[in-house]
Structure formats: C-alpha cells, structure tokens
Write a protein that holds these residues in place. Sequence first.
Motif, PDB file in Angstrom:
ATOM      1  N   PHE A  28      58.383 -45.817 -19.023  1.00  0.00           N
ATOM      2  CA  PHE A  28      58.823 -44.639 -20.102  1.00  0.00           C
ATOM      3  C   PHE A  28      57.755 -43.340 -19.734  1.00  0.00           C
ATOM      4  O   PHE A  28      56.845 -43.510 -19.890  1.00  0.00           O
ATOM      5  CB  PHE A  28      58.804 -45.059 -21.462  1.00  0.00           C
ATOM      6  N   VAL A  29      58.472 -42.497 -19.286  1.00  0.00           N
ATOM      7  CA  VAL A  29      57.906 -41.254 -18.504  1.00  0.00           C
ATOM      8  C   VAL A  29      57.906 -40.252 -19.719  1.00  0.00           C
ATOM      9  O   VAL A  29      59.021 -39.732 -19.992  1.00  0.00           O
ATOM     10  CB  VAL A  29      58.486 -40.524 -17.297  1.00  0.00           C
ATOM     11  N   SER A  30      56.784 -39.833 -20.211  1.00  0.00           N
ATOM     12  CA  SER A  30      56.853 -38.753 -21.378  1.00  0.00           C
ATOM     13  C   SER A  30      57.545 -37.440 -20.691  1.00  0.00           C
ATOM     14  O   SER A  30      57.346 -37.335 -19.341  1.00  0.00           O
ATOM     15  CB  SER A  30      55.234 -38.341 -21.618  1.00  0.00           C
ATOM     16  N   SER A  74      67.622 -43.650 -17.206  1.00  0.00           N
ATOM     17  CA  SER A  74      68.163 -42.776 -18.209  1.00  0.00           C
ATOM     18  C   SER A  74      67.177 -41.539 -17.973  1.00  0.00           C
ATOM     19  O   SER A  74      65.819 -41.716 -17.959  1.00  0.00           O
ATOM     20  CB  SER A  74      68.007 -43.498 -19.597  1.00  0.00           C
ATOM     21  N   VAL A  75      67.652 -40.381 -18.118  1.00  0.00           N
ATOM     22  CA  VAL A  75      67.155 -39.252 -17.835  1.00  0.00           C
ATOM     23  C   VAL A  75      67.361 -38.269 -19.168  1.00  0.00           C
ATOM     24  O   VAL A  75      68.757 -38.093 -19.687  1.00  0.00           O
ATOM     25  CB  VAL A  75      67.236 -38.376 -16.626  1.00  0.00           C
ATOM     26  N   GLN A  76      66.454 -37.488 -19.860  1.00  0.00           N
ATOM     27  CA  GLN A  76      66.536 -36.642 -20.862  1.00  0.00           C
ATOM     28  C   GLN A  76      66.148 -35.202 -20.245  1.00  0.00           C
ATOM     29  O   GLN A  76      64.880 -35.090 -19.920  1.00  0.00           O
ATOM     30  CB  GLN A  76      65.909 -37.146 -22.173  1.00  0.00           C
ATOM     31  N   ILE A  77      67.146 -34.229 -20.342  1.00  0.00           N
ATOM     32  CA  ILE A  77      66.820 -33.127 -20.013  1.00  0.00           C
ATOM     33  C   ILE A  77      66.837 -32.075 -21.120  1.00  0.00           C
ATOM     34  O   ILE A  77      67.998 -31.987 -21.619  1.00  0.00           O
ATOM     35  CB  ILE A  77      67.633 -32.423 -18.837  1.00  0.00           C
ATOM     36  N   ARG A 103      72.201 -39.974 -18.485  1.00  0.00           N
ATOM     37  CA  ARG A 103      71.459 -38.690 -18.522  1.00  0.00           C
ATOM     38  C   ARG A 103      71.897 -37.943 -19.992  1.00  0.00           C
ATOM     39  O   ARG A 103      73.134 -38.141 -20.432  1.00  0.00           O
ATOM     40  CB  ARG A 103      71.869 -37.689 -17.497  1.00  0.00           C
ATOM     41  N   THR A 104      71.203 -37.378 -20.518  1.00  0.00           N
ATOM     42  CA  THR A 104      71.077 -36.659 -21.786  1.00  0.00           C
ATOM     43  C   THR A 104      70.778 -35.037 -21.340  1.00  0.00           C
ATOM     44  O   THR A 104      69.636 -35.229 -20.949  1.00  0.00           O
ATOM     45  CB  THR A 104      70.725 -37.259 -23.022  1.00  0.00           C
ATOM     46  N   VAL A 105      71.581 -34.107 -21.894  1.00  0.00           N
ATOM     47  CA  VAL A 105      71.117 -32.874 -21.706  1.00  0.00           C
ATOM     48  C   VAL A 105      71.039 -32.219 -23.412  1.00  0.00           C
ATOM     49  O   VAL A 105      72.173 -32.338 -23.956  1.00  0.00           O
ATOM     50  CB  VAL A 105      71.993 -32.044 -20.956  1.00  0.00           C
ATOM     51  N   ALA A 115      58.570 -22.924 -21.666  1.00  0.00           N
ATOM     52  CA  ALA A 115      59.213 -23.126 -20.336  1.00  0.00           C
ATOM     53  C   ALA A 115      60.762 -23.414 -20.296  1.00  0.00           C
ATOM     54  O   ALA A 115      61.412 -23.200 -21.624  1.00  0.00           O
ATOM     55  CB  ALA A 115      58.714 -24.841 -20.092  1.00  0.00           C
ATOM     56  N   HIS A 116      61.359 -23.304 -19.354  1.00  0.00           N
ATOM     57  CA  HIS A 116      62.923 -23.320 -19.136  1.00  0.00           C
ATOM     58  C   HIS A 116      63.449 -24.596 -19.359  1.00  0.00           C
ATOM     59  O   HIS A 116      64.477 -24.934 -19.613  1.00  0.00           O
ATOM     60  CB  HIS A 116      63.234 -22.915 -17.813  1.00  0.00           C
ATOM     61  N   ILE A 117      62.424 -25.722 -19.096  1.00  0.00           N
ATOM     62  CA  ILE A 117      63.018 -27.013 -18.898  1.00  0.00           C
ATOM     63  C   ILE A 117      61.935 -28.096 -19.049  1.00  0.00           C
ATOM     64  O   ILE A 117      60.727 -27.694 -19.076  1.00  0.00           O
ATOM     65  CB  ILE A 117      63.604 -27.326 -17.420  1.00  0.00           C
ATOM     66  N   GLU A 118      62.292 -29.329 -19.736  1.00  0.00           N
ATOM     67  CA  GLU A 118      61.471 -30.429 -19.869  1.00  0.00           C
ATOM     68  C   GLU A 118      62.248 -31.460 -19.573  1.00  0.00           C
ATOM     69  O   GLU A 118      63.494 -31.817 -20.000  1.00  0.00           O
ATOM     70  CB  GLU A 118      60.856 -30.678 -21.175  1.00  0.00           C
ATOM     71  N   ILE A 119      61.577 -32.469 -18.977  1.00  0.00           N
ATOM     72  CA  ILE A 119      62.354 -33.839 -18.535  1.00  0.00           C
ATOM     73  C   ILE A 119      61.500 -35.292 -18.880  1.00  0.00           C
ATOM     74  O   ILE A 119      60.387 -34.956 -18.536  1.00  0.00           O
ATOM     75  CB  ILE A 119      62.746 -33.877 -17.124  1.00  0.00           C
TER      76      ILE A 119
END
Length: 133
Positions: A28-30, A74-77, A103-105, A115-119
């Motif tokens: 599980f990546v923060s 699973s990726v959350q952007i 994936r979830t955006v 920031a423009h983005i966090e993943i």
Amino acid sequence: MIEHITTQKAPLPKGHYAQATKANGFVFVSGQLPFTADGNAVLPEGLDAQVRQTLSNLREVLLAAQTSIGKLVSVQIYVSDIETWPRVNELYREFVGDPAPARTVVPCARLHYGAHIEISAIALCGDELSSGI
C-alpha cells in the motif's frame, strides 16, 4: 506481518506515515507528490514534469518494497484541475502500459503544497507472484 517501507530514492514523509506498508501479500503506497528525493521542497514546473516526477516516486517506492509497476492492482490519482486529465492520462498510460490496473481519478480543488497531482496505489508483493499466487 506488517512491514513499513522506506527509501531514500523517493521523498521522505513530511508527516506521520510510511512511504508504503506491506501486508497480506500487498503493498500500500502512500500518496506520492512531485518532489524529488533530495529533500528540495520545490515543485517541478509544469504539469508534465510533475506527473513524471510523481510516477517516478511511485516506481521507487514499489522497487523498495520489492515489487514493480507491473504488479499494480489499483491506483488513485488526485488532480487539481480535471481539465488536465487528458494529458495526465497520456503520461500515465506511457508509464504503466497495458494491461492497466484498476484506477480512480479524483478532481480536487487544491492539493498539498499546490501540486498538480498526487498518486497512491496498491500492488501485489513481488514474492506473491513468484510463488504462483
């Protein structure tokens, strides 16, 4: 067993959390932001640079956990402007390849530090795949 993952190749946490946690066959990546690992708290200029840096940070944390981008499930952007989504998606596709994980955006009015983005992400542990699971 729970194992906390730390690597100097990605920005160290500024709060009370682990870069990643391994448990029950998963990593599980923060949330990763687009900062470099050198501790310089300056965001790269432009969307492309921020997306690439954030994805690079994600890769480094996964490698430290002995897994890889190919084992993402699973990726959350989180994006600060949904209008940037087409470009973020292009860069993400180049980085992740096919088949893509779930994936979830999430569009956000404002992300930490501007920031423009966090993943954040979840991946299979490397040893889980090699054992045939």
